[in-house]
Design a protein around this motif. Sequence first.
Motif, PDB file in Angstrom:
ATOM      1  N   LEU A 182      84.001 -29.103  54.523  1.00  0.00           N
ATOM      2  CA  LEU A 182      82.842 -29.991  54.552  1.00  0.00           C
ATOM      3  C   LEU A 182      83.201 -31.433  54.885  1.00  0.00           C
ATOM      4  O   LEU A 182      82.581 -32.070  55.723  1.00  0.00           O
ATOM      5  N   ASP A 183      84.243 -31.964  54.205  1.00  0.00           N
ATOM      6  CA  ASP A 183      84.538 -33.385  54.402  1.00  0.00           C
ATOM      7  C   ASP A 183      85.331 -33.663  55.673  1.00  0.00           C
ATOM      8  O   ASP A 183      85.654 -34.795  55.972  1.00  0.00           O
ATOM      9  N   GLU A 184      85.657 -32.609  56.410  1.00  0.00           N
ATOM     10  CA  GLU A 184      86.355 -32.834  57.674  1.00  0.00           C
ATOM     11  C   GLU A 184      85.555 -32.293  58.845  1.00  0.00           C
ATOM     12  O   GLU A 184      86.097 -32.070  59.924  1.00  0.00           O
ATOM     13  N   SER A 185      84.274 -32.061  58.619  1.00  0.00           N
ATOM     14  CA  SER A 185      83.472 -31.491  59.694  1.00  0.00           C
ATOM     15  C   SER A 185      83.326 -32.502  60.821  1.00  0.00           C
ATOM     16  O   SER A 185      83.040 -33.667  60.581  1.00  0.00           O
ATOM     17  N   PRO A 186      83.549 -32.057  62.048  1.00  0.00           N
ATOM     18  CA  PRO A 186      83.492 -32.972  63.192  1.00  0.00           C
ATOM     19  C   PRO A 186      82.047 -33.246  63.601  1.00  0.00           C
ATOM     20  O   PRO A 186      81.525 -32.642  64.537  1.00  0.00           O
ATOM     21  N   ILE A 187      81.401 -34.161  62.875  1.00  0.00           N
ATOM     22  CA  ILE A 187      79.972 -34.395  63.097  1.00  0.00           C
ATOM     23  C   ILE A 187      79.707 -34.846  64.532  1.00  0.00           C
ATOM     24  O   ILE A 187      78.749 -34.406  65.165  1.00  0.00           O
ATOM     25  N   ARG A 188      80.590 -35.701  65.059  1.00  0.00           N
ATOM     26  CA  ARG A 188      80.372 -36.171  66.427  1.00  0.00           C
ATOM     27  C   ARG A 188      80.522 -35.043  67.445  1.00  0.00           C
ATOM     28  O   ARG A 188      79.789 -34.970  68.427  1.00  0.00           O
ATOM     29  N   GLU A 189      81.477 -34.152  67.178  1.00  0.00           N
ATOM     30  CA  GLU A 189      81.673 -33.020  68.094  1.00  0.00           C
ATOM     31  C   GLU A 189      80.458 -32.086  68.081  1.00  0.00           C
ATOM     32  O   GLU A 189      80.097 -31.492  69.078  1.00  0.00           O
ATOM     33  N   LEU A 190      79.825 -31.967  66.913  1.00  0.00           N
ATOM     34  CA  LEU A 190      78.686 -31.058  66.783  1.00  0.00           C
ATOM     35  C   LEU A 190      77.371 -31.706  67.211  1.00  0.00           C
ATOM     36  O   LEU A 190      76.501 -31.051  67.768  1.00  0.00           O
ATOM     37  N   PHE A 191      77.191 -32.997  66.909  1.00  0.00           N
ATOM     38  CA  PHE A 191      75.913 -33.669  67.151  1.00  0.00           C
ATOM     39  C   PHE A 191      75.980 -34.719  68.264  1.00  0.00           C
ATOM     40  O   PHE A 191      74.965 -35.150  68.762  1.00  0.00           O
ATOM     41  N   GLY A 192      77.179 -35.188  68.593  1.00  0.00           N
ATOM     42  CA  GLY A 192      77.328 -36.356  69.456  1.00  0.00           C
ATOM     43  C   GLY A 192      77.195 -36.058  70.938  1.00  0.00           C
ATOM     44  O   GLY A 192      76.798 -34.970  71.336  1.00  0.00           O
ATOM     45  N   PRO A 193      77.544 -37.062  71.754  1.00  0.00           N
ATOM     46  CA  PRO A 193      77.382 -36.917  73.199  1.00  0.00           C
ATOM     47  C   PRO A 193      78.316 -35.862  73.784  1.00  0.00           C
ATOM     48  O   PRO A 193      79.431 -35.673  73.300  1.00  0.00           O
ATOM     49  N   THR A 194      77.871 -35.190  74.807  1.00  0.00           N
ATOM     50  CA  THR A 194      78.708 -34.258  75.556  1.00  0.00           C
ATOM     51  C   THR A 194      78.102 -34.111  76.942  1.00  0.00           C
ATOM     52  O   THR A 194      76.907 -34.323  77.130  1.00  0.00           O
ATOM     53  N   ASN A 195      78.940 -33.757  77.904  1.00  0.00           N
ATOM     54  CA  ASN A 195      78.445 -33.490  79.260  1.00  0.00           C
ATOM     55  C   ASN A 195      77.880 -32.082  79.385  1.00  0.00           C
ATOM     56  O   ASN A 195      77.327 -31.715  80.407  1.00  0.00           O
ATOM     57  N   GLU A 196      78.053 -31.274  78.337  1.00  0.00           N
ATOM     58  CA  GLU A 196      77.579 -29.893  78.365  1.00  0.00           C
ATOM     59  C   GLU A 196      76.119 -29.822  77.935  1.00  0.00           C
ATOM     60  O   GLU A 196      75.607 -30.735  77.294  1.00  0.00           O
ATOM     61  N   LYS A 197      75.502 -28.694  78.255  1.00  0.00           N
ATOM     62  CA  LYS A 197      74.219 -28.377  77.637  1.00  0.00           C
ATOM     63  C   LYS A 197      74.549 -27.392  76.524  1.00  0.00           C
ATOM     64  O   LYS A 197      74.675 -26.197  76.751  1.00  0.00           O
ATOM     65  N   ALA A 198      74.742 -27.922  75.335  1.00  0.00           N
ATOM     66  CA  ALA A 198      75.286 -27.119  74.251  1.00  0.00           C
ATOM     67  C   ALA A 198      74.280 -26.960  73.116  1.00  0.00           C
ATOM     68  O   ALA A 198      73.407 -27.806  72.911  1.00  0.00           O
ATOM     69  N   LEU A 199      74.390 -25.852  72.417  1.00  0.00           N
ATOM     70  CA  LEU A 199      73.611 -25.626  71.198  1.00  0.00           C
ATOM     71  C   LEU A 199      74.596 -25.202  70.120  1.00  0.00           C
ATOM     72  O   LEU A 199      75.369 -24.267  70.319  1.00  0.00           O
ATOM     73  N   ASN A 200      74.590 -25.902  69.000  1.00  0.00           N
ATOM     74  CA  ASN A 200      75.494 -25.555  67.906  1.00  0.00           C
ATOM     75  C   ASN A 200      74.686 -25.075  66.711  1.00  0.00           C
ATOM     76  O   ASN A 200      73.739 -25.733  66.296  1.00  0.00           O
ATOM     77  N   LEU A 201      75.072 -23.924  66.201  1.00  0.00           N
ATOM     78  CA  LEU A 201      74.409 -23.377  65.016  1.00  0.00           C
ATOM     79  C   LEU A 201      75.284 -23.678  63.808  1.00  0.00           C
ATOM     80  O   LEU A 201      76.502 -23.551  63.875  1.00  0.00           O
ATOM     81  N   ILE A 202      74.648 -24.106  62.726  1.00  0.00           N
ATOM     82  CA  ILE A 202      75.420 -24.456  61.536  1.00  0.00           C
ATOM     83  C   ILE A 202      74.865 -23.730  60.314  1.00  0.00           C
ATOM     84  O   ILE A 202      73.652 -23.642  60.127  1.00  0.00           O
ATOM     85  N   THR A 203      75.766 -23.218  59.496  1.00  0.00           N
ATOM     86  CA  THR A 203      75.381 -22.709  58.184  1.00  0.00           C
ATOM     87  C   THR A 203      76.533 -22.971  57.218  1.00  0.00           C
ATOM     88  O   THR A 203      77.518 -23.587  57.584  1.00  0.00           O
ATOM     89  N   CYS A 204      76.368 -22.526  55.993  1.00  0.00           N
ATOM     90  CA  CYS A 204      77.415 -22.746  55.000  1.00  0.00           C
ATOM     91  C   CYS A 204      78.376 -21.565  54.977  1.00  0.00           C
ATOM     92  O   CYS A 204      78.014 -20.440  55.299  1.00  0.00           O
ATOM     93  N   THR A 205      79.598 -21.845  54.561  1.00  0.00           N
ATOM     94  CA  THR A 205      80.561 -20.771  54.385  1.00  0.00           C
ATOM     95  C   THR A 205      81.646 -21.256  53.425  1.00  0.00           C
ATOM     96  O   THR A 205      81.579 -22.362  52.913  1.00  0.00           O
ATOM     97  N   GLY A 206      82.629 -20.404  53.200  1.00  0.00           N
ATOM     98  CA  GLY A 206      83.733 -20.777  52.323  1.00  0.00           C
ATOM     99  C   GLY A 206      83.370 -20.626  50.866  1.00  0.00           C
ATOM    100  O   GLY A 206      82.333 -20.088  50.517  1.00  0.00           O
ATOM    101  N   PRO A 207      84.249 -21.094  49.974  1.00  0.00           N
ATOM    102  CA  PRO A 207      84.003 -20.976  48.537  1.00  0.00           C
ATOM    103  C   PRO A 207      82.842 -21.872  48.103  1.00  0.00           C
ATOM    104  O   PRO A 207      82.632 -22.936  48.684  1.00  0.00           O
TER     105      PRO A 207
END
Lengths: 234, 266
Positions: A182-207
Motif C-alpha cells: 500500500l505505502d509503495e503503490s506507484p500512484i503516478r504510474e497508475l493515475f498519472g500521465p502516459t502516452n498510452e491509452k491505458a486502463l488500470n483496474l485496482i482492488t485490494c490484496t495481500g494480508p
Amino acid sequence: MKRFVYPITLGFLVFILSFQLLKDEPSEETRVLSNSPSPTPIQAETMDNKASTHSEDILEATPIEKNYEPAVVAPTDVAEGIVPVRLTIPSIDVDAPVGPQGYTEQGGMAVPDSVTEVGWFEPGTKPGATGNSVIAGHVDGRNGPAVFYDLKELEAGDLIYVEGKDGEKLTYTVQKVVAHPLDESPIRELFGPTNEKALNLITCTGPYDDEAQEYTERLAVYTTLSSSKTTPKN
Amino acid sequence: MKKLLSSLAAFVLVLGVFAPAVFADNHEEMAMVRVLHASPDAPAVDVYVDGNAVVEGAEFKAATDYMELPAGEHTVEIYAAGTKGEQDAVISADVTVEAGKAYTAAAIDTLENLQLKAIEDSKEATEGMAKVRVGHFIPGAPAVDVGPIGGEALFAGAEFPMVTDYKELEPGSYDLEVRTTDGTQLIDLSGTTVEAGKVYSAFAVGTADSPEVLLLQDSAAMPSEMPETGFGGTADSGSNAMMLAAAFGVLAVGAGFFVFRKRSEA
C-alpha cells in the motif's frame, strides 16, 4: 545438551518456515503476478517507435544508440474518451455497473459503497482517451467476496470490455498484474500521465491489517486499449 | 557443523522475516527529473548523473520521461553522444533537487553558449481546468506572446530563456499562435487541445527561422492515496497463520526430542 538444542532449533525453523508459507506472501515487495509473455521485446519496440516519431530523418542519417523513456506529450490525435457505465471481464465472470468516483476527504480515490459496483476515477482520464484511466472495485465485503474478488486470476492477454453511456464499446488487453504494498503503490504510474491509452483496474490484496481495518497491498491490473467501437450499437 | 548450519539457516530465515521492513522504501525522499534537449545546433547527447548514464542518444527536441533521483545535490554532465572518456563534457553542473518535487533540466541556447536550465514543474492539477505554461527556448528569437490567433495574449512578453508561470485554462481546443510582441506569427498552433485535470508545458524550441513547440504533459489529476477496496470479509487473519505456525513448531520440537533421544540412546 544436544538433546535440547537440536529439537528447539528444529521447532524454531519449522515455525518460521510455516509462518512464512502460511501468511499471505511477503508484503513489502512488489510482486508481478502476471506479465506479457515476452515483455522485453515489446517494451523495446514501443520505445523505438516513440523515439523514432520525433526524429526519423536524423536517425537514418546517423544511427545513434538511444536509451531513454520519451516524455509524455500532449496527444495529436485527440480521442475524446467515453463515460463508462459497464465493465465486463468474461474470463473471471465480471459484469458490473460503473459509477463515477472522485476524491475522499483525505484526497484519496473514493470507491463505491456497493460491493457489486465498480468506480471510475472521474477527475482522471476517460476510458478511450490518451492517459491512465482507473477503475477500482472491492475485493470483498464484510462477509464474503465482492466484484473484484477474482481479479488476481487475470493474466496477460485477457480481454476487458468497457461500455460507454452512449453504447460505445472499448476493448482492453491485460498487460500485467502486479501486487503493490500500500505505502509503495506507484500512484503516478497508475493515475498519472502516459502516452498510452491505458486502463488500470485496482482492488485490494495481500494480508488484512486488523488494526488499520485495511488490506496492506493493492492489486493493479494494467491494461491497454486494443480496439474501440465508438459508434452506438443498434 | 550441523549446529552451525542450522543456526545459520535460522539466522537467514529470521533476516528474511524482518529485512524487507528494514530495507523498505525511502521513495518519499526522491525527486523527479526529466531532461529536454533544446539546443538546436548541438549534437545528440548522453546525460550522466553522478557519473552514471541516465539518458543516451537524446537528439535536439528529445524530451525524456521523468526519472527518479534521490533528493540532494547531483552532478549533471552532458557529453556529445558516445564521447564520454574521449572528450570533455559539454556541460557540467551541480544541481540540487528537493524530495517530492519535479523538475525539467533543459539544455538550451546554441552549442557555443550551451547552458543547463533547471525549472520546477507543477505536480498539482486543478480539478476541471487545464494548467499550461510556456517556455521560450529559441535562441536569437525576440520576446513572444502566446494566445488565440489574432486574439488577446494568454502569455505575454516571454523572453528567451524564460518559462512563464502556470495558467489555468478552460479545457478544450484552442487555435493558438506564438507571435512576436508586435504581432508577427512565428508558430501556428491551431487545434491545440488541453484537457481538464492535466498540466502542460509548451516549450518553444528551434531557431528563429524554424521554430516549433513541444507540448509536454507534466502531471494529471491524481489521488493522494490508493482506494480502500476491501472490508476484510474474505481475509485470512494474520494471527491464524501465526497460531498454526506455532503449533507446527511445537510439534517439531516434540518430534525432535523423540528422534534425538532415540538416537542418543542407541
